[in-house]
Design a protein around this motif. Structure first.
Motif, short mmCIF file in Angstrom:
data_model
loop_
_atom_site.label_atom_id
_atom_site.label_comp_id
_atom_site.label_asym_id
_atom_site.label_seq_id
_atom_site.Cartn_x
_atom_site.Cartn_y
_atom_site.Cartn_z
N VAL A 7 0.88 -1.16 0.00
CA VAL A 7 0.00 0.00 0.00
C VAL A 7 0.92 1.21 0.00
CG1 VAL A 7 -1.73 1.29 1.31
CG2 VAL A 7 -1.77 -1.22 1.31
N TYR A 8 0.65 2.19 -0.88
CA TYR A 8 1.51 3.37 -1.03
C TYR A 8 0.70 4.61 -0.69
CZ TYR A 8 3.98 -0.10 -3.80
OH TYR A 8 4.61 -1.25 -4.21
N PHE A 9 1.30 5.52 0.10
CA PHE A 9 0.61 6.76 0.44
C PHE A 9 1.62 7.79 0.94
CE2 PHE A 9 0.77 4.17 4.19
CZ PHE A 9 1.08 5.05 5.22
N GLY A 10 1.27 9.06 0.77
CA GLY A 10 2.08 10.16 1.27
C GLY A 10 1.40 10.82 2.45
N VAL A 11 2.20 11.42 3.32
CA VAL A 11 1.67 12.10 4.51
C VAL A 11 2.09 13.57 4.50
CG1 VAL A 11 1.51 9.98 5.88
CG2 VAL A 11 3.59 11.35 5.96
N GLN A 12 1.49 14.34 5.40
CA GLN A 12 1.64 15.80 5.41
C GLN A 12 3.06 16.30 5.61
OE1 GLN A 12 -1.21 16.55 3.81
NE2 GLN A 12 -1.12 18.46 4.94
N ASP A 13 3.95 15.51 6.20
CA ASP A 13 5.32 15.99 6.41
C ASP A 13 6.20 15.79 5.18
OD1 ASP A 13 6.00 13.29 6.37
OD2 ASP A 13 6.87 13.26 8.38
N GLY A 14 5.61 15.28 4.07
CA GLY A 14 6.35 15.12 2.83
C GLY A 14 6.95 13.74 2.62
N THR A 15 6.58 12.78 3.48
CA THR A 15 7.12 11.43 3.37
C THR A 15 6.16 10.54 2.59
OG1 THR A 15 8.16 11.72 5.54
CG2 THR A 15 8.04 9.47 4.69
N LEU A 16 6.72 9.70 1.72
CA LEU A 16 5.98 8.69 0.98
C LEU A 16 6.33 7.33 1.58
CD1 LEU A 16 4.19 7.98 -1.51
CD2 LEU A 16 6.32 7.78 -2.80
#
Length: 168
Positions: A7-16
């Motif tokens: 499962v791939y996703f990005g978060v608010q701090d800029g990390t994928l």
């Protein structure tokens, strides 16, 4: 985005992130940017294609990441924030920005063409095939652009479509 293993996703701090689908453990993570404090959503939904993950950002960048290793393969700048999911058709990547611009890129991140599909923000995900790229803008128009040239093939008002089959 998901595939058979991750499962791939990005978060608010800029990390994928890539997580194992079964265990939830982190397979890899990569810091793509430092975030954008004005954005409630930093990353677009990611697109998986041919072992690569394409993801847009409110930092006005599109990233191409190797899905196996998490290695950043390339980054390209865009004209504005990218909120809609990138589209891959015949080895070209199509990206829509909040300024209404749609850009076609090679699989190496080089610009093929860039055109305005109206002048309203584009939030909706792009869809299409070798015959046309469909764009739904917040200006309530649906556009079809030629995938090769970016020229507008047609445009329809979404407001007039809501009355189809109904009595006024």
């Amino acid at each position: 985005a998901t595939d058979a293993t991750s499962v791939y996703f990005g978060v608010q701090d800029g990390t994928l992130y890539a997580l194992d689908r079964n265990s939830g453990t982190v397979r890899w993570e990569v810091q793509l940017n430092d975030g954008e404090p004005r954005a409630q959503q930093l990353f677009s939904p990611p697109t998986l294609s041919d072992g690569k993950l394409y993801i847009g950002s409110a930092t006005a960048e599109l990233y191409c990441v190797d899905v196996t290793s998490g290695a950043l393969l390339w980054t390209t700048n865009s004209s504005d924030w990218i909120r809609s999911k990138p589209l891959v058709v015949n080895n070209a990547i199509y990206v829509a920005c909040l300024d209404g611009r749609v850009t076609a890129l090679s699989n190496q991140g080089e610009e093929i063409w860039s055109k305005h599909a109206g002048h309203h923000p584009i939030f909706a995900d792009l869809v299409g095939n070798e015959h046309g790229i469909l764009i739904s803008s917040s200006g309530l128009f649906l556009y079809s652009l030629d995938p090769e040239s970016g020229e507008q093939q047609w445009r329809h008002s979404l407001l007039s479509c809501i009355y189809e089959g109904e009595k006024r």
